[in-house]
Enzyme design. Structure first.
Site, PDB file in Angstrom:
ATOM      1  N   GLY A  72      -6.249  55.593   2.194  1.00 30.88           N
ATOM      2  CA  GLY A  72      -6.079  55.677   3.556  1.00 30.88           C
ATOM      3  C   GLY A  72      -7.504  54.681   4.195  1.00 30.88           C
ATOM      4  O   GLY A  72      -8.568  54.631   3.564  1.00 30.88           O
ATOM      5  N   GLU A 118       4.527  50.354  21.619  1.00 29.37           N
ATOM      6  CA  GLU A 118       3.555  49.089  21.450  1.00 29.37           C
ATOM      7  C   GLU A 118       5.141  48.640  20.421  1.00 29.37           C
ATOM      8  O   GLU A 118       5.488  47.427  20.676  1.00 29.37           O
ATOM      9  CB  GLU A 118       2.890  49.018  20.119  1.00 29.37           C
ATOM     10  CG  GLU A 118       1.536  49.092  21.080  1.00 29.37           C
ATOM     11  CD  GLU A 118       0.356  49.494  20.201  1.00 29.37           C
ATOM     12  OE1 GLU A 118      -0.992  49.421  20.617  1.00 29.37           O
ATOM     13  OE2 GLU A 118       0.355  49.406  18.616  1.00 29.37           O
TER      14      GLU A 118
HETATM   15  C1  LIG Z   1       3.045  53.728  12.835  1.00 35.52           C
HETATM   16  C2  LIG Z   1       1.405  53.971  13.314  1.00 35.52           C
HETATM   17  C3  LIG Z   1       0.352  53.587  14.031  1.00 35.52           C
HETATM   18  C4  LIG Z   1      -0.685  53.992  14.328  1.00 35.52           C
HETATM   19  N1  LIG Z   1      -1.315  53.235  15.269  1.00 35.52           N
HETATM   20  C5  LIG Z   1      -2.930  53.778  15.332  1.00 35.52           C
HETATM   21  C6  LIG Z   1      -3.680  53.220  16.069  1.00 35.52           C
HETATM   22  O1  LIG Z   1      -3.636  52.230  17.619  1.00 35.52           O
HETATM   23  N2  LIG Z   1      -5.753  52.958  16.062  1.00 35.52           N
HETATM   24  C7  LIG Z   1      -5.843  54.370  15.674  1.00 35.52           C
HETATM   25  O2  LIG Z   1      -7.023  54.482  15.406  1.00 35.52           O
HETATM   26  N3  LIG Z   1      -4.688  55.083  14.353  1.00 35.52           N
HETATM   27  C8  LIG Z   1      -3.520  54.531  14.804  1.00 35.52           C
HETATM   28  N4  LIG Z   1      -3.007  55.096  13.707  1.00 35.52           N
HETATM   29  C9  LIG Z   1      -3.355  56.662  13.193  1.00 35.52           C
HETATM   30  C10 LIG Z   1      -4.166  56.224  11.951  1.00 35.52           C
HETATM   31  O3  LIG Z   1      -3.128  55.039  10.960  1.00 35.52           O
HETATM   32  C11 LIG Z   1      -4.510  56.963  11.691  1.00 35.52           C
HETATM   33  O4  LIG Z   1      -5.387  58.583  12.175  1.00 35.52           O
HETATM   34  C12 LIG Z   1      -5.111  56.504  10.113  1.00 35.52           C
HETATM   35  O5  LIG Z   1      -4.551  55.837   9.195  1.00 35.52           O
HETATM   36  C13 LIG Z   1      -5.680  58.143   8.669  1.00 35.52           C
HETATM   37  O6  LIG Z   1      -6.426  58.013   8.040  1.00 35.52           O
HETATM   38  P1  LIG Z   1      -6.254  58.716   7.038  1.00 35.52           P
HETATM   39  O7  LIG Z   1      -7.430  57.880   5.550  1.00 35.52           O
HETATM   40  O8  LIG Z   1      -6.162  59.859   7.273  1.00 35.52           O
HETATM   41  O9  LIG Z   1      -4.956  58.437   6.202  1.00 35.52           O
HETATM   42  P2  LIG Z   1      -3.733  57.640   5.851  1.00 35.52           P
HETATM   43  O10 LIG Z   1      -4.588  55.868   6.277  1.00 35.52           O
HETATM   44  O11 LIG Z   1      -1.771  57.629   6.034  1.00 35.52           O
HETATM   45  O12 LIG Z   1      -4.371  57.549   4.636  1.00 35.52           O
HETATM   46  C14 LIG Z   1      -3.701  58.299   3.316  1.00 35.52           C
HETATM   47  C15 LIG Z   1      -3.259  57.511   2.303  1.00 35.52           C
HETATM   48  O13 LIG Z   1      -3.250  59.527   1.386  1.00 35.52           O
HETATM   49  C16 LIG Z   1      -1.691  58.315   0.070  1.00 35.52           C
HETATM   50  N5  LIG Z   1      -1.428  59.856   0.139  1.00 35.52           N
HETATM   51  C17 LIG Z   1      -1.022  60.771   0.476  1.00 35.52           C
HETATM   52  N6  LIG Z   1       0.055  61.376  -0.406  1.00 35.52           N
HETATM   53  C18 LIG Z   1      -0.497  61.163  -1.741  1.00 35.52           C
HETATM   54  C19 LIG Z   1      -0.953  62.250  -3.110  1.00 35.52           C
HETATM   55  N7  LIG Z   1       0.194  63.266  -2.886  1.00 35.52           N
HETATM   56  N8  LIG Z   1      -0.836  61.147  -4.251  1.00 35.52           N
HETATM   57  C20 LIG Z   1      -1.911  60.100  -4.030  1.00 35.52           C
HETATM   58  N9  LIG Z   1      -1.864  59.328  -3.231  1.00 35.52           N
HETATM   59  C21 LIG Z   1      -1.776  59.921  -1.692  1.00 35.52           C
HETATM   60  C22 LIG Z   1      -0.993  57.553   0.931  1.00 35.52           C
HETATM   61  O14 LIG Z   1      -0.617  56.585  -0.066  1.00 35.52           O
HETATM   62  C23 LIG Z   1      -2.227  57.010   2.055  1.00 35.52           C
HETATM   63  O15 LIG Z   1      -2.786  55.728   1.492  1.00 35.52           O
HETATM   64  C24 LIG Z   1      -1.283  54.581  13.495  1.00 35.52           C
HETATM   65  C25 LIG Z   1      -0.887  55.615  13.286  1.00 35.52           C
HETATM   66  C26 LIG Z   1       0.580  54.690  12.769  1.00 35.52           C
HETATM   67  C27 LIG Z   1       1.681  55.627  11.316  1.00 35.52           C
END
Ligand SMILES: Cc1cc2nc3c(=O)[nH]c(=O)nc-3n(C[C@H](O)[C@H](O)[C@H](O)COP(=O)(O)OP(=O)(O)OC[C@H]3O[C@@H](n4cnc5c(N)ncnc54)[C@H](O)[C@@H]3O)c2cc1C
Length: 423
Positions: free
Chosen positions: A17, A174
């Protein structure tokens, strides 16, 4: 897993992510072997998932192959796998394609949809956390339009044309705006045998205002914009049950709907194996210190949505949005290099760049530290920021083209039921 042995310390990152890819980019081609693992072979730009759900964009405009991100980095490897367990005593993880040892482990697994323990809602509602789920929503909306054209009773037709969105945060707001645009611009043209006034969009929010994480100014504006688009906003309303047709709420509102989209909250997606004390129960997030080290472990880190770092300004942890994930990913990259060089680590300090949400064409709200505004200028900034934040030049060009085309033609090009959704 077939990862070559090397003399370089191995960093294993679980999750591609915002947090995971920014970390992987920062430590690429340095004195580390990097293994990025994700259960999908692409990065998802979650902020624009709602546009896939509402036929505005194709999924390949907002998803980006993880291998393409790392293709130039010869000491970085990608594996498509789901990680099921961490064995910290052996510095090892267990995955769907085998085990792997690490020198440093980084948990960047983000969140999953929170149904607050209500199994009936979980079974019958539509979450929107991934590309396949967004496509399911797109199919269901379009299928329901088709079914409405052949419904034999008014009640049946109304249930197909009643769209209920639970959760008035940025995602719900949205999506409600985008579905309202389908009603106002697409339904009258494509479905002349349906009466657009039979279609209703209900946005249900448990607190007293929409966009509760943003300023009151933003909430008031968003409420006004939503109502102008014809969205029925119900605040102080919690959905207590949904059996696939009947929506029951705590405020007495009852309605029938074939589509209930659940945007009411998320909870962490931790991996089994660490001490229970490393997790904060209520949020399902890993407790980390200012260097993103998970409590009780020197070589295990958590970043992004899954990490809970408390400090004076954020006693409940940082907001679960993209910026903390990006900033933590980048800083941890630099800190891992310092760790290897036996230099002191730098603590994380969050730089809040503000928040924004769009509510259909020409309408958005923006909260910056000093300024709060809404309307056309806010919408323009929203578009610019999202366009520039997308991963990959191709995706930016395609999204820009789609938005321009939609803007000029009042059209949404991706109205396709490619993979019918079965309830
Ligand atoms: C619908 C929606 C709209 C959003 N809109 C906004 C916005 O407008 N502005 C904003 O700033 N934020 C927004 N967010 C929040 C933002 O997307 C998240 O805060 C951000 O994606 C967090 O990043 P991350 O890397 O922590 O997790 P994520 O981006 O969720 O990535 C986690 C990754 O880990 C992988 N994963 C999880 N568990 C496992 C496992 N056990 N084994 C292998 N892979 C795994 C998943 O496949 C994923 O690719 C939104 C979220 C959603 C759901």
């Amino acid at each position: 897993m077939n990862i070559p042995q090397s003399n370089l310390p191995r960093v294993v990152i679980i999750g591609g992510g915002f947090a995971g890819i920014n970390l992987a980019k920062t430590i690429a081609n340095k004195n580390l072997q990097v293994v990025l693992i994700d259960k999908h072979n692409y990065h998802t730009f979650q902020p624009l998932l709602y546009q896939v759900s509402s036929s505005g964009l194709e999924p390949d405009s907002i998803a980006y192959p993880l291998r393409k991100i790392i293709k130039k980095h010869k000491t970085t490897f990608f594996r498509l796998a789901e990680v099921s367990e961490i064995q910290p005593n052996q510095n090892k993880i267990k995955t769907s394609i085998g085990d792997l040892t690490y020198d440093y482990l980084v948990l960047a697994t983000g969140t999953k949809t929170n149904f607050f323990g209500n199994e009936e809602i979980e079974t019958n509602s539509m979450p929107m956390k991934s590309v396949p789920q967004a496509l399911n929503i797109r199919s269901l909306i379009l299928q329901n339009f088709e079914k409405a054209t052949i419904a034999s009773t008014r009640a049946e037709r109304e249930a197909y044309l009643n769209f209920v969105i639970v959760g008035g945060g940025p995602t719900g707001v949205e999506l409600a705006g985008a579905i309202a645009e389908l009603k106002n611009n697409i339904l009258p043209r494509d479905y002349h045998d349906l009466n657009p006034s039979d279609m209703h969009i209900h946005l249900l929010e448990g607190s007293s205002r929409v966009l509760p994480p943003m300023s009151e100014h933003a909430s008031e504006k968003a409420d006004k914009f939503l109502k102008a688009l014809g969205v029925k906003v119900h605040c102080n309303t919690l959905v207590t049950d949904y059996n696939g047709l009947d929506v029951t709420t705590n405020s007495g509102i009852k309605m029938q709907s074939e589509t209930l989209i659940w945007a009411a909250g998320v909870t962490g997606a931790p991996v089994e194996g660490l001490n229970a004390s490393a997790l904060v129960d209520r949020a399902n997030r890993y407790k980390v210190n200012e260097f993103n080290q998970v409590e009780g472990y020197d070589t295990i880190f958590a970043i992004g949505d899954i990490a809970l770092m408390t400090c004076k300004d954020y006693p409940k942890g940082h907001p679960q949005v993209a910026q903390p994930a990006i900033q933590q990913g980048r800083l941890l990259g630099k800190n891992l290099l310092r760790l290897v060089d036996k230099k002191p680590l730098k603590p994380f300090v969050y730089k809040d760049k503000g928040s924004m949400a769009t509510i259909g064409r020409n309408k958005a709200v923006v909260d910056l530290n000093a300024f709060k505004f809404g309307g056309f200028f806010a919408w323009f900034i929203w578009m610019f920021v999202h366009l520039m934040s997308l991963v990959g030049f191709r995706n930016r060009v395609i999204v820009f083209f789609n938005w321009t085309y939609n803007y000029i033609n009042f059209d949404k090009a991706a109205r396709l039921i490619i993979r019918p959704f079965k309830k």
